[in-house]
Design an enzyme around this catalytic site. Sequence first.
Site, mmCIF file in Angstrom:
data_model
loop_
_atom_site.group_PDB
_atom_site.id
_atom_site.type_symbol
_atom_site.label_atom_id
_atom_site.label_comp_id
_atom_site.label_asym_id
_atom_site.label_seq_id
_atom_site.Cartn_x
_atom_site.Cartn_y
_atom_site.Cartn_z
ATOM 1 N N GLU A 192 0.848 -1.207 0.000
ATOM 2 C CA GLU A 192 0.000 0.000 0.000
ATOM 3 C C GLU A 192 0.871 1.240 0.000
ATOM 4 O OE1 GLU A 192 -2.393 -0.218 3.535
ATOM 5 O OE2 GLU A 192 -3.134 -2.200 3.010
ATOM 6 N N LYS A 214 2.144 4.583 1.611
ATOM 7 C CA LYS A 214 2.189 5.108 2.980
ATOM 8 C C LYS A 214 1.862 6.596 2.892
ATOM 9 C CE LYS A 214 4.898 5.041 7.189
ATOM 10 N NZ LYS A 214 4.693 6.429 7.549
ATOM 11 N N ASP A 249 1.308 10.302 3.952
ATOM 12 C CA ASP A 249 1.958 11.132 4.963
ATOM 13 C C ASP A 249 0.936 12.076 5.594
ATOM 14 O OD1 ASP A 249 3.898 12.174 6.532
ATOM 15 O OD2 ASP A 249 4.876 13.344 4.951
ATOM 16 N N TYR A 303 -7.056 2.250 5.979
ATOM 17 C CA TYR A 303 -6.138 1.183 5.572
ATOM 18 C C TYR A 303 -6.298 -0.126 6.331
ATOM 19 C CZ TYR A 303 -3.372 3.443 9.225
ATOM 20 O OH TYR A 303 -2.966 4.011 10.391
ATOM 21 N N LYS A 343 10.588 3.478 3.374
ATOM 22 C CA LYS A 343 10.488 4.946 3.287
ATOM 23 C C LYS A 343 11.364 5.497 2.171
ATOM 24 C CE LYS A 343 9.617 7.075 7.302
ATOM 25 N NZ LYS A 343 8.721 7.921 7.977
ATOM 26 N N CYS A 377 7.927 49.108 -2.896
ATOM 27 C CA CYS A 377 7.516 47.957 -3.706
ATOM 28 C C CYS A 377 8.405 47.856 -4.948
ATOM 29 C CB CYS A 377 6.050 48.123 -4.122
ATOM 30 S SG CYS A 377 5.520 46.922 -5.351
ATOM 31 N N CYS A 430 5.950 48.846 -8.159
ATOM 32 C CA CYS A 430 5.341 50.166 -8.387
ATOM 33 C C CYS A 430 6.010 51.276 -7.575
ATOM 34 C CB CYS A 430 3.846 50.123 -8.074
ATOM 35 S SG CYS A 430 3.485 50.051 -6.319
ATOM 36 N N CYS A 479 2.744 45.853 -0.099
ATOM 37 C CA CYS A 479 2.871 47.063 -0.904
ATOM 38 C C CYS A 479 1.579 47.856 -0.707
ATOM 39 C CB CYS A 479 3.016 46.666 -2.372
ATOM 40 S SG CYS A 479 2.481 47.918 -3.529
ATOM 41 N N CYS A 497 -0.685 49.408 -8.121
ATOM 42 C CA CYS A 497 0.489 48.555 -8.378
ATOM 43 C C CYS A 497 0.170 47.524 -9.473
ATOM 44 C CB CYS A 497 0.886 47.849 -7.091
ATOM 45 S SG CYS A 497 2.243 46.693 -7.316
HETATM 46 S S1 IVH Z 1 -0.667 0.227 8.759
HETATM 47 C C1 IVH Z 1 0.137 -1.767 12.770
HETATM 48 N N1 IVH Z 1 -0.947 1.366 6.413
HETATM 49 O O1 IVH Z 1 2.046 5.246 9.097
HETATM 50 C C2 IVH Z 1 0.184 -1.155 11.430
HETATM 51 N N2 IVH Z 1 -0.161 2.702 8.195
HETATM 52 O O2 IVH Z 1 4.207 4.288 11.572
HETATM 53 C C3 IVH Z 1 -0.526 0.086 11.401
HETATM 54 N N3 IVH Z 1 0.238 5.042 7.601
HETATM 55 O O3 IVH Z 1 0.801 5.411 12.323
HETATM 56 C C4 IVH Z 1 -0.239 0.941 10.289
HETATM 57 N N4 IVH Z 1 -0.349 4.878 5.479
HETATM 58 O O4 IVH Z 1 -0.655 6.417 10.580
HETATM 59 C C5 IVH Z 1 -0.588 1.536 7.692
HETATM 60 N N5 IVH Z 1 -1.283 2.230 4.284
HETATM 61 C C6 IVH Z 1 -0.917 2.413 5.556
HETATM 62 C C7 IVH Z 1 -0.490 3.654 6.049
HETATM 63 C C8 IVH Z 1 -0.115 3.762 7.378
HETATM 64 C C9 IVH Z 1 0.092 5.690 6.437
HETATM 65 C C10 IVH Z 1 0.744 5.647 8.864
HETATM 66 C C11 IVH Z 1 -0.045 5.271 10.075
HETATM 67 C C12 IVH Z 1 0.957 4.786 11.100
HETATM 68 C C13 IVH Z 1 2.264 5.144 10.481
HETATM 69 C C14 IVH Z 1 3.250 4.020 10.692
#
Ligand code: IVH
Length: 685
Positions: free
Chosen positions: A132, A134, A136, A245, A333, A427, A430, A445, A450
């Site tokens: 999946e 991840k 942010d 997720y 990561k 500015c 202008c 400004c 302007c």
């Molecule tokens: S699974 C026990 N899946 O990443 C496993 N986490 O440090 C639980 N996150 O706190 C996490 N996308 O907030 C999972 N597809 C994804 C995710 C995901 C983002 C975040 C989540 C978690 C942190 C992992």
Amino acid sequence: MIANLLQFGMERPAKLKDQDIEAIKKKIEDLRNNILYHDRKYYVEDNPEISDYEYDRLLRELKELEDVYPQLVTPDSPTQRVGGEPAEKFQTVEHMLPMLSLDNTYSNDELIEFDTRVKKGLEGEEPEYIVELKIDGLGVALIYENGLFIRGATRGDGTKGEEITQNLKTIRSIPLKIKVNGPALSYIEVRGEVFLTHQGFDRINAEREDRGEPLFANPRNAAAGSLRLLDPSITASRPLDIFIYNISYVRDSVFKTHFESLQTLKRLGFKTNPNTVFCRDLKEVMHYVEVWREKREELDYDVDGLVIKVNSLEQQKRLGSTTKHPRWAIAYKYQAEQAFTRIEEIIVQVGRTGSLTPVAILEPVRLAGSIIKRATLHNEDEIIRKDIRIGDTAVIEKGGEVIPKVLRVVNEKRKGNEVRFKMPERCPVCGAAVFRPEGEVVARCTGSACPAQLKERLHHFAARTAMDIDHLGPAIIDQLVEKNIVKDVADIYSLDLATLSGLERMAEKSAQNLLNAIDRSKDAGFLRLVYALGIRYVGERIAQIISQEYSSMDDLIKARREDLESIPEIGPRVAESIVVFFLQEENRRVLKKLKDAGVQMHSKREEKKGGLLEEKQFVLTGTLERFTRDQAKEIIKRLGGRVTSFVTKKTDYVVVGRDPGSKYDRAKELGITIIDEEGFIKLME
Ligand code: IVH
């Protein structure tokens, strides 16, 4: 009168029979299901079936019915997404099961080690994996009891989080109700990641910049800040989104694999990420690691890696967890890409409201697949804090933002001839004085003519969400302003084919298309016009609120500070900004020009003039028996009157209920007509 109220769906509750109540309940239920269905189509499946207008109409109809029958409001009603009362502080709640974090890896070797550990734990069995994205953002847990969303919390320290149910309810992609059949799913907890798209992030920061507030550093911070606001109505104005997720708790285990549980989530109406893939082995996992390394840049949200999960839930159980991480999952990561380069110059850009933003001009460098030539420095304080100087070697990073940012400078590379930046006193475009109000981070400004501001104003005026003038792009705006053809936004309505065809890169056909678009924009409507004017602090949401309260520019121009402040969600700063805008001679002149050009200056509603209470000003004080305050206000407005908060000489009626406040005394003092609830009803008849 009763006929009138009925027309608005506002029959007096006292007169209702049981069967009527049942019919209304049914109507409300149908409306809710209909809205929830369209919420899902729009926010979860990204596949709307009706227009925004039709959607708003359904929501308004439901709101009106619920206003009259507050006893029929339920927590899962779509009207409950708007926010409600601010909280004093958040309650701490313990998670049903700890919210663990993921172990991180940064290399293929570490991935191989993970796969080896998993196989060893499974005594040689070959695991299948789900990969999946991840996301942010911020991890949250949502609990549904008998299909209703009852509680949601932040991850917190993993054991305890903050209860933020009201804020989470404002996120449209979180279903308030899910269809569960059977006891297995009658109590479930799901987990997901709340995030902001880049577009949403840019919008929030643009609004903050307008207000002179410090900007959020990245979409994650902005999402975190928005989710932890004590006032949910502000959260409601932030375009937060979520991907779910996993299902972290079910009464009975009904799935065999993680993949199956994701499919169930989808079926229940949760928004899951569409980029999830099934992998037969680690080789396939590694393939996706490479695919997404660059591809993630194309997404409109931040992805800081991939999550690799063992698919079989039975295998997951066998592998178990350490105190911190599950042994059946790992995060790969991606390092945020950084580059070193020299700051050749620091220039200052002028925004629509005159805001001055310092921008670093860089020695061109390759970063995350593109050549970078500039980086934003946000504001003067930020430059001082990071001690950024012209000539410095800087570390730049590309986060979610379109323009990369300067992370820090490398002090060891200083030669001694670096030059400190100073915000110019005039500015750069202008030459007008630059002013930085006390307590604000943004310098502005002050020049009303302007050209840089005018270009930005035109850009804003023509935007899709404003007057929606397609074809009026930056290249044309630049020429129109630089050739002195357009001196204010109203001038675009005097453009003709000959002038436009004479511009560079403008064929006659495109010129005609632009003229047609300009002409069409005259009917964009009052709401869009209010937003398009670019009044400071008046974003789309405030414009919408204003256009609900006022139906014409003439009315809005006359609005006093206290009238505006009496509108919920309009604070003193916004009210002041609106009043000051309309006081300025130049703005009045432009508005007159817009009106003369045939731009629609009032909402369609106002065309039905001649309401019973037309032009009458009301003040309400004390508790009314038959109406809530909102209902009374709504009725007055519908009949053409206005409700204000303060009794002044201009007030026509003060409606007095039980336990009136000081407004009653003030009304007596000024000799204003005072009526009670009966008098109010008579007046409407
Ligand atoms: S699974 C026990 N899946 O990443 C496993 N986490 O440090 C639980 N996150 O706190 C996490 N996308 O907030 C999972 N597809 C994804 C995710 C995901 C983002 C975040 C989540 C978690 C942190 C992992």
